[in-house]
Design a protein around this motif. Structure first.
Motif, PDB file in Angstrom:
ATOM      1  N   ALA A  84       0.841  -1.196   0.000  1.00 13.19           N
ATOM      2  CA  ALA A  84       0.000   0.000   0.000  1.00 13.19           C
ATOM      3  C   ALA A  84       0.879   1.249   0.000  1.00 13.19           C
ATOM      4  CB  ALA A  84      -0.902  -0.002   1.227  1.00 13.19           C
ATOM      5  N   GLU A  85       0.512   2.241  -0.816  1.00 15.14           N
ATOM      6  CA  GLU A  85       1.356   3.427  -0.924  1.00 15.14           C
ATOM      7  C   GLU A  85       0.548   4.722  -1.113  1.00 15.14           C
ATOM      8  OE1 GLU A  85       5.005   3.206  -2.760  1.00 15.14           O
ATOM      9  OE2 GLU A  85       5.224   1.042  -2.435  1.00 15.14           O
ATOM     10  N   LEU A  86       1.107   5.809  -0.619  1.00 16.29           N
ATOM     11  CA  LEU A  86       0.660   7.150  -0.984  1.00 16.29           C
ATOM     12  C   LEU A  86       1.402   7.526  -2.253  1.00 16.29           C
ATOM     13  CD1 LEU A  86      -0.645   9.992  -0.376  1.00 16.29           C
ATOM     14  CD2 LEU A  86       1.504  10.527   0.812  1.00 16.29           C
ATOM     15  N   VAL A  87       0.678   8.031  -3.238  1.00 15.46           N
ATOM     16  CA  VAL A  87       1.299   8.452  -4.492  1.00 15.46           C
ATOM     17  C   VAL A  87       1.271   9.977  -4.576  1.00 15.46           C
ATOM     18  CG1 VAL A  87       1.266   8.280  -7.005  1.00 15.46           C
ATOM     19  CG2 VAL A  87       0.498   6.331  -5.602  1.00 15.46           C
ATOM     20  N   ALA A  88       2.433  10.568  -4.807  1.00 22.73           N
ATOM     21  CA  ALA A  88       2.532  12.013  -5.042  1.00 22.73           C
ATOM     22  C   ALA A  88       2.559  12.242  -6.548  1.00 22.73           C
ATOM     23  CB  ALA A  88       3.793  12.578  -4.398  1.00 22.73           C
ATOM     24  N   VAL A  89       1.766  13.192  -6.997  1.00 19.23           N
ATOM     25  CA  VAL A  89       1.574  13.446  -8.420  1.00 19.23           C
ATOM     26  C   VAL A  89       2.220  14.783  -8.790  1.00 19.23           C
ATOM     27  CG1 VAL A  89      -0.176  13.798 -10.203  1.00 19.23           C
ATOM     28  CG2 VAL A  89      -0.580  12.146  -8.356  1.00 19.23           C
ATOM     29  N   ILE A  90       3.130  14.736  -9.752  1.00 15.90           N
ATOM     30  CA  ILE A  90       3.893  15.929 -10.119  1.00 15.90           C
ATOM     31  C   ILE A  90       3.149  16.744 -11.187  1.00 15.90           C
ATOM     32  CG2 ILE A  90       6.071  16.797 -11.089  1.00 15.90           C
ATOM     33  CD1 ILE A  90       6.313  15.617  -8.281  1.00 15.90           C
ATOM     34  N   GLY A  91       3.081  18.052 -10.967  1.00 14.64           N
ATOM     35  CA  GLY A  91       2.396  18.920 -11.910  1.00 14.64           C
ATOM     36  C   GLY A  91       3.215  20.107 -12.383  1.00 14.64           C
ATOM     37  N   LYS A  92       4.468  20.196 -11.924  1.00 18.15           N
ATOM     38  CA  LYS A  92       5.331  21.307 -12.316  1.00 18.15           C
ATOM     39  C   LYS A  92       6.738  20.768 -12.526  1.00 18.15           C
ATOM     40  CE  LYS A  92       7.201  25.691 -10.493  1.00 18.15           C
ATOM     41  NZ  LYS A  92       7.210  26.618  -9.326  1.00 18.15           N
TER      42      LYS A  92
ATOM     43  N   ALA B 275       9.898  22.181  -2.880  1.00 18.23           N
ATOM     44  CA  ALA B 275       9.548  20.879  -3.455  1.00 18.23           C
ATOM     45  C   ALA B 275       8.041  20.659  -3.566  1.00 18.23           C
ATOM     46  CB  ALA B 275      10.186  19.763  -2.637  1.00 18.23           C
ATOM     47  N   LEU B 276       7.297  21.032  -2.542  1.00 19.00           N
ATOM     48  CA  LEU B 276       5.857  20.777  -2.569  1.00 19.00           C
ATOM     49  C   LEU B 276       5.136  21.634  -3.601  1.00 19.00           C
ATOM     50  CD1 LEU B 276       4.972  20.233   1.201  1.00 19.00           C
ATOM     51  CD2 LEU B 276       5.350  18.522  -0.596  1.00 19.00           C
ATOM     52  N   GLU B 277       5.781  22.684  -4.077  1.00 18.88           N
ATOM     53  CA  GLU B 277       5.177  23.488  -5.141  1.00 18.88           C
ATOM     54  C   GLU B 277       5.038  22.679  -6.433  1.00 18.88           C
ATOM     55  OE1 GLU B 277       7.508  27.011  -5.675  1.00 18.88           O
ATOM     56  OE2 GLU B 277       7.476  27.527  -3.546  1.00 18.88           O
ATOM     57  N   HIS B 278       5.808  21.602  -6.541  1.00 12.18           N
ATOM     58  CA  HIS B 278       5.803  20.762  -7.742  1.00 12.18           C
ATOM     59  C   HIS B 278       4.806  19.614  -7.643  1.00 12.18           C
ATOM     60  CE1 HIS B 278       9.489  22.551  -9.599  1.00 12.18           C
ATOM     61  NE2 HIS B 278       9.627  22.976  -8.350  1.00 12.18           N
ATOM     62  N   VAL B 279       4.216  19.423  -6.472  1.00  8.77           N
ATOM     63  CA  VAL B 279       3.242  18.346  -6.272  1.00  8.77           C
ATOM     64  C   VAL B 279       1.854  18.885  -6.576  1.00  8.77           C
ATOM     65  CG1 VAL B 279       2.258  16.711  -4.624  1.00  8.77           C
ATOM     66  CG2 VAL B 279       4.718  17.232  -4.558  1.00  8.77           C
ATOM     67  N   TRP B 280       1.198  18.281  -7.561  1.00  7.82           N
ATOM     68  CA  TRP B 280      -0.117  18.739  -8.013  1.00  7.82           C
ATOM     69  C   TRP B 280      -1.260  18.049  -7.280  1.00  7.82           C
ATOM     70  CZ3 TRP B 280      -4.465  16.814 -10.557  1.00  7.82           C
ATOM     71  CH2 TRP B 280      -5.313  17.771 -11.127  1.00  7.82           C
ATOM     72  N   GLY B 281      -0.988  16.816  -6.819  1.00  6.12           N
ATOM     73  CA  GLY B 281      -2.050  16.071  -6.157  1.00  6.12           C
ATOM     74  C   GLY B 281      -1.539  14.791  -5.528  1.00  6.12           C
ATOM     75  N   TYR B 282      -2.483  14.018  -4.992  1.00  2.65           N
ATOM     76  CA  TYR B 282      -2.148  12.767  -4.300  1.00  2.65           C
ATOM     77  C   TYR B 282      -3.180  11.697  -4.642  1.00  2.65           C
ATOM     78  CZ  TYR B 282       0.925  15.693  -1.456  1.00  2.65           C
ATOM     79  OH  TYR B 282       1.898  16.558  -1.038  1.00  2.65           O
ATOM     80  N   ALA B 283      -2.770  10.432  -4.512  1.00  2.00           N
ATOM     81  CA  ALA B 283      -3.677   9.326  -4.777  1.00  2.00           C
ATOM     82  C   ALA B 283      -3.272   8.119  -3.934  1.00  2.00           C
ATOM     83  CB  ALA B 283      -3.659   8.960  -6.261  1.00  2.00           C
ATOM     84  N   VAL B 284      -4.176   7.162  -3.846  1.00  5.90           N
ATOM     85  CA  VAL B 284      -3.912   5.875  -3.208  1.00  5.90           C
ATOM     86  C   VAL B 284      -3.338   4.932  -4.257  1.00  5.90           C
ATOM     87  CG1 VAL B 284      -4.934   3.931  -1.976  1.00  5.90           C
ATOM     88  CG2 VAL B 284      -5.876   6.231  -1.670  1.00  5.90           C
ATOM     89  N   GLY B 285      -2.264   4.235  -3.920  1.00  3.99           N
ATOM     90  CA  GLY B 285      -1.667   3.331  -4.896  1.00  3.99           C
ATOM     91  C   GLY B 285      -1.286   1.985  -4.321  1.00  3.99           C
ATOM     92  N   LEU B 286      -1.044   1.042  -5.209  1.00  4.33           N
ATOM     93  CA  LEU B 286      -0.534  -0.280  -4.856  1.00  4.33           C
ATOM     94  C   LEU B 286       0.701  -0.569  -5.695  1.00  4.33           C
ATOM     95  CD1 LEU B 286      -3.666  -2.618  -4.606  1.00  4.33           C
ATOM     96  CD2 LEU B 286      -1.880  -2.390  -2.867  1.00  4.33           C
ATOM     97  N   ASP B 287       1.791  -0.931  -5.039  1.00  4.02           N
ATOM     98  CA  ASP B 287       2.997  -1.389  -5.728  1.00  4.02           C
ATOM     99  C   ASP B 287       2.982  -2.909  -5.649  1.00  4.02           C
ATOM    100  OD1 ASP B 287       5.522  -2.121  -6.576  1.00  4.02           O
ATOM    101  OD2 ASP B 287       6.566  -1.266  -4.849  1.00  4.02           O
ATOM    102  N   MET B 288       2.419  -3.556  -6.666  1.00  6.38           N
ATOM    103  CA  MET B 288       2.360  -5.021  -6.682  1.00  6.38           C
ATOM    104  C   MET B 288       3.737  -5.576  -7.068  1.00  6.38           C
ATOM    105  SD  MET B 288      -0.651  -5.414  -5.600  1.00  6.38           S
ATOM    106  CE  MET B 288      -0.675  -7.220  -5.679  1.00  6.38           C
ATOM    107  N   THR B 289       4.103  -6.678  -6.403  1.00  7.74           N
ATOM    108  CA  THR B 289       5.479  -7.148  -6.471  1.00  7.74           C
ATOM    109  C   THR B 289       5.553  -8.663  -6.608  1.00  7.74           C
ATOM    110  OG1 THR B 289       6.181  -5.313  -5.039  1.00  7.74           O
ATOM    111  CG2 THR B 289       7.698  -7.184  -5.228  1.00  7.74           C
TER     112      THR B 289
END
Length: 232
Positions: free
Chosen positions: A84-92, A102-116
């Motif tokens: 289970a992961e928090l995903v940071a989404v880059i917009g700049k 650094a946070l000025e470059h983060v446009w949003g966030y999402a729930v993610g899964l890193d399947m392995t």
């Protein structure tokens, strides 16, 4: 312009509260970014510089709220793990981004899964080889809808969890990240020019483990909702 083969469709993720879609450019993942998870993987979680691996953009699978994504158990593994992961989404775009910007470059966030494919990852690790066959395979990056920062702010404190067939397997808080989102963005930008469309899977807490065909995972980050994925 003509192409030898038709170019692939753009991988796009829905944006909460909008009809717009977020086009995916690159997928970066942070390894061992929670101390307890580092320990369960056999490592000392001292604050060494973060390390990264990548997944192809077409490994991303959007998961709509209220729906269940079906994942086919992948080939060449008998030890298929959830993370289970928090995903940071880059917009700049930016390179060598100062920490305080650094946070000025983060446009949003999402729930993610890193399947392995854990067995393949471990085999490659023991051989001193790259992890791609254990981490960067098809359909290895499910993700929920993106929440813009303009609506949720920056996610600096939030519960993160995963249940497997209703049983709690992972439970932690984003405050336990060894490297915060801002630190991760700043450090990563020293090695890659970040650009709109980039996703950063920020790491998983302790409790990773196998999922079998017929089981269902529910992954949640406080304030971002939950996604449901069933393996068949």
């Amino acid at each position: 312009m003509s192409f030898v083969f038709a170019p692939p469709a753009t991988v796009a993720i829905p944006v909460v509260g909008s009809a717009d879609q977020f086009a995916v450019r690159r997928v970066y993942c942070v390894g061992r970014n929670y101390a307890a998870h580092a320990r369960e993987m056999g490592f000392d979680p001292d604050r060494e510089p973060p390390f990264f691996f990548c997944k192809p953009a077409d490994a991303v699978l959007p998961v709509a709220y209220g729906e269940t994504l079906t994942l086919t158990y992948p080939t060449q593994t008998t030890n298929y793990h959830y993370e289970a992961e928090l995903v940071a989404v880059i917009g700049k775009a930016g390179s060598d981004i100062p920490l305080d910007q650094a946070l000025e470059h983060v446009w949003g966030y999402a729930v993610g899964l890193d399947m392995t494919r854990r067995d393949l990852q471990m085999k490659m690790r023991e051989m001193g080889r790259p992890w791609e066959i254990g981490k960067a395979f098809d359909a290895s990056a499910p993700i929920g809808p993106i929440h813009p920062v303009s609506s949720v702010g920056h996610i600096e404190k939030a519960a993160i969890s995963l249940t497997l067939d209703g049983v709690q397997k992972q439970k932690s808080d984003i405050t336990h990240l060894i490297w915060s989102v801002a630190e991760t963005v700043s450090y990563l930008s020293q090695f890659f020019r970040l650009a709109p469309g980039d996703l950063i899977y920020t790491g998983t807490p302790e409790g990773v483990g196998p999922v079998k065909a017929g089981e269902t995972m529910v992954t949640a980050v406080e304030g971002l909702g939950e996604i449901t994925v069933r393996v068949v």
